[in-house]
Design a protein around this motif. Structure first.
Motif, PDB file in Angstrom:
ATOM      1  N   LEU A  54       9.508 -21.203 -19.937  1.00 47.58           N
ATOM      2  CA  LEU A  54      10.377 -22.151 -19.699  1.00 47.58           C
ATOM      3  C   LEU A  54      10.314 -22.347 -17.957  1.00 47.58           C
ATOM      4  O   LEU A  54      10.548 -21.851 -17.333  1.00 47.58           O
ATOM      5  CB  LEU A  54      11.458 -22.289 -19.693  1.00 47.58           C
ATOM      6  CG  LEU A  54      11.663 -22.136 -20.953  1.00 47.58           C
ATOM      7  CD1 LEU A  54      13.087 -23.095 -21.863  1.00 47.58           C
ATOM      8  CD2 LEU A  54      11.173 -23.671 -22.053  1.00 47.58           C
ATOM      9  N   LEU A  55       9.666 -23.691 -17.206  1.00 49.54           N
ATOM     10  CA  LEU A  55       9.671 -23.947 -15.995  1.00 49.54           C
ATOM     11  C   LEU A  55      10.305 -25.635 -15.810  1.00 49.54           C
ATOM     12  O   LEU A  55       9.808 -26.263 -15.922  1.00 49.54           O
ATOM     13  CB  LEU A  55       7.785 -23.763 -15.433  1.00 49.54           C
ATOM     14  CG  LEU A  55       7.242 -23.494 -15.853  1.00 49.54           C
ATOM     15  CD1 LEU A  55       5.698 -23.361 -15.708  1.00 49.54           C
ATOM     16  CD2 LEU A  55       7.504 -21.996 -14.290  1.00 49.54           C
ATOM     17  N   GLU A  56      11.022 -25.000 -14.194  1.00 46.47           N
ATOM     18  CA  GLU A  56      11.800 -26.217 -13.575  1.00 46.47           C
ATOM     19  C   GLU A  56      10.784 -26.132 -11.988  1.00 46.47           C
ATOM     20  O   GLU A  56      11.262 -25.241 -11.381  1.00 46.47           O
ATOM     21  CB  GLU A  56      13.613 -25.927 -13.790  1.00 46.47           C
ATOM     22  CG  GLU A  56      13.994 -27.731 -13.478  1.00 46.47           C
ATOM     23  CD  GLU A  56      15.475 -27.539 -14.353  1.00 46.47           C
ATOM     24  OE1 GLU A  56      15.423 -28.302 -14.609  1.00 46.47           O
ATOM     25  OE2 GLU A  56      15.691 -26.696 -13.618  1.00 46.47           O
ATOM     26  N   ASP A  57      10.174 -27.476 -11.794  1.00 43.51           N
ATOM     27  CA  ASP A  57       9.281 -26.787 -10.485  1.00 43.51           C
ATOM     28  C   ASP A  57       8.390 -25.815 -10.664  1.00 43.51           C
ATOM     29  O   ASP A  57       7.627 -25.016 -11.686  1.00 43.51           O
ATOM     30  CB  ASP A  57      10.039 -27.210  -9.808  1.00 43.51           C
ATOM     31  CG  ASP A  57      10.761 -28.315  -9.241  1.00 43.51           C
ATOM     32  OD1 ASP A  57      10.344 -29.665  -9.467  1.00 43.51           O
ATOM     33  OD2 ASP A  57      12.475 -28.101  -9.437  1.00 43.51           O
ATOM     34  N   ASP A  58       9.024 -24.694 -10.032  1.00 43.12           N
ATOM     35  CA  ASP A  58       8.017 -23.928 -10.263  1.00 43.12           C
ATOM     36  C   ASP A  58       9.075 -22.318 -10.379  1.00 43.12           C
ATOM     37  O   ASP A  58       8.367 -21.129 -10.310  1.00 43.12           O
ATOM     38  CB  ASP A  58       7.309 -23.579  -8.964  1.00 43.12           C
ATOM     39  CG  ASP A  58       5.696 -24.205  -8.836  1.00 43.12           C
ATOM     40  OD1 ASP A  58       5.369 -24.517  -9.736  1.00 43.12           O
ATOM     41  OD2 ASP A  58       6.314 -24.738  -7.247  1.00 43.12           O
ATOM     42  N   ALA A  59      10.515 -22.076 -10.489  1.00 41.70           N
ATOM     43  CA  ALA A  59      10.591 -22.022 -11.113  1.00 41.70           C
ATOM     44  C   ALA A  59      11.327 -21.196 -12.709  1.00 41.70           C
ATOM     45  O   ALA A  59      11.178 -22.325 -13.362  1.00 41.70           O
ATOM     46  CB  ALA A  59      12.487 -21.881 -11.176  1.00 41.70           C
ATOM     47  N   VAL A  60      10.776 -20.831 -12.904  1.00 42.98           N
ATOM     48  CA  VAL A  60      11.503 -19.442 -14.392  1.00 42.98           C
ATOM     49  C   VAL A  60      12.636 -19.826 -14.767  1.00 42.98           C
ATOM     50  O   VAL A  60      12.913 -18.997 -14.311  1.00 42.98           O
ATOM     51  CB  VAL A  60      10.580 -18.543 -14.565  1.00 42.98           C
ATOM     52  CG1 VAL A  60      10.569 -17.770 -15.676  1.00 42.98           C
ATOM     53  CG2 VAL A  60       9.062 -18.246 -13.819  1.00 42.98           C
ATOM     54  N   LEU A  61      12.560 -20.333 -15.923  1.00 44.04           N
ATOM     55  CA  LEU A  61      13.927 -20.584 -16.363  1.00 44.04           C
ATOM     56  C   LEU A  61      14.386 -19.563 -17.581  1.00 44.04           C
ATOM     57  O   LEU A  61      15.349 -19.450 -18.049  1.00 44.04           O
ATOM     58  CB  LEU A  61      14.520 -21.850 -17.079  1.00 44.04           C
ATOM     59  CG  LEU A  61      14.499 -22.859 -15.332  1.00 44.04           C
ATOM     60  CD1 LEU A  61      14.617 -24.539 -16.337  1.00 44.04           C
ATOM     61  CD2 LEU A  61      15.070 -22.817 -14.572  1.00 44.04           C
ATOM     62  N   GLY A  62      13.532 -19.342 -18.012  1.00 39.74           N
ATOM     63  CA  GLY A  62      13.129 -18.393 -19.677  1.00 39.74           C
ATOM     64  C   GLY A  62      12.256 -17.861 -19.999  1.00 39.74           C
ATOM     65  O   GLY A  62      11.031 -19.015 -19.570  1.00 39.74           O
ATOM     66  N   THR A  63      11.520 -16.884 -20.539  1.00 39.72           N
ATOM     67  CA  THR A  63      10.700 -16.980 -21.492  1.00 39.72           C
ATOM     68  C   THR A  63      11.040 -15.889 -22.618  1.00 39.72           C
ATOM     69  O   THR A  63      11.839 -15.725 -22.872  1.00 39.72           O
ATOM     70  CB  THR A  63       9.948 -15.810 -20.339  1.00 39.72           C
ATOM     71  OG1 THR A  63       8.609 -15.504 -21.057  1.00 39.72           O
ATOM     72  CG2 THR A  63      10.591 -14.253 -20.043  1.00 39.72           C
ATOM     73  N   LEU A  64       9.848 -15.802 -23.148  1.00 38.09           N
ATOM     74  CA  LEU A  64       9.641 -15.114 -24.192  1.00 38.09           C
ATOM     75  C   LEU A  64       8.563 -14.548 -24.573  1.00 38.09           C
ATOM     76  O   LEU A  64       7.267 -14.881 -24.566  1.00 38.09           O
ATOM     77  CB  LEU A  64      10.360 -15.197 -25.756  1.00 38.09           C
ATOM     78  CG  LEU A  64      10.150 -16.722 -26.037  1.00 38.09           C
ATOM     79  CD1 LEU A  64       8.568 -16.732 -27.312  1.00 38.09           C
ATOM     80  CD2 LEU A  64      10.867 -17.084 -27.469  1.00 38.09           C
ATOM     81  N   ARG A  65       8.302 -13.623 -25.457  1.00 41.17           N
ATOM     82  CA  ARG A  65       6.996 -13.428 -26.370  1.00 41.17           C
ATOM     83  C   ARG A  65       6.717 -12.829 -27.694  1.00 41.17           C
ATOM     84  O   ARG A  65       7.305 -12.629 -28.257  1.00 41.17           O
ATOM     85  CB  ARG A  65       6.356 -11.574 -25.222  1.00 41.17           C
ATOM     86  CG  ARG A  65       6.867 -11.080 -26.117  1.00 41.17           C
ATOM     87  CD  ARG A  65       6.794  -9.353 -25.599  1.00 41.17           C
ATOM     88  NE  ARG A  65       7.312  -8.355 -25.598  1.00 41.17           N
ATOM     89  CZ  ARG A  65       6.647  -7.207 -24.998  1.00 41.17           C
ATOM     90  NH1 ARG A  65       5.759  -6.916 -24.302  1.00 41.17           N
ATOM     91  NH2 ARG A  65       7.416  -6.344 -26.478  1.00 41.17           N
TER      92      ARG A  65
END
Length: 146
Positions: A54-65
């Motif tokens: 999950l990206l907001e602008d270029d910032a990673v806000l969350g992730t999973l695999r």
């Protein structure tokens, strides 16, 4: 600002985004949760692994695999940045992951207090609670959809 979902293999993650993903996982799992463990376990590099970011602008806000464990898919490394919590982003991650998994059986190991969150996505507890790195977990499973 709007949040966008990026679903990709590790080979298609640009280097700065990949760095931000692993930094976020380190910040939450290793530092915040005080669990020194080998986050970089080699599974991120498997050809079938899909990363949801999950990206907001270029910032990673969350992730999973999402991993391919042969007869089922496995969801892991579900994480949302502390500054972005409370916005429904974990549900957004899980919705994308479930779409990726399709009708397959899906398994995950949930931190025990989050079992209800995963139950909302169709998962059921599938075994006894266990301690992983000082944090209690429960194995959970969503049966294959027929």
């Amino acid at each position: 600002m709007s949040v966008r979902v990026l679903t990709t293999t590790v080979d298609d993650l640009d280097p700065r985004t990949a760095y931000a993903v692993w930094r976020l996982r380190q910040e939450v799992f290793v530092v915040e949760q005080d669990c020194p463990y080998p986050d970089l376990d080699g599974r991120d590099l498997e050809p079938a692994t899909r990363h949801v970011v999950l990206l907001e602008d270029d910032a990673v806000l969350g992730t999973l695999r999402v991993l391919d464990d042969g007869g089922w898919a496995r969801i892991g490394r579900v994480v949302v940045a502390r500054s972005a919590r409370g916005r429904g982003l974990a549900a957004m991650l899980m919705d994308e992951a479930m779409a990726l998994c399709g009708d397959r059986e899906v398994r995950l190991d949930a931190q025990t207090p989050l079992a209800g969150f995963y139950a909302d996505h169709g998962f059921e507890v599938a075994g006894p609670e266990f301690d992983e790195d000082g944090i209690m977990h429960v194995p959970m499973r969503r049966a294959a959809q027929r």
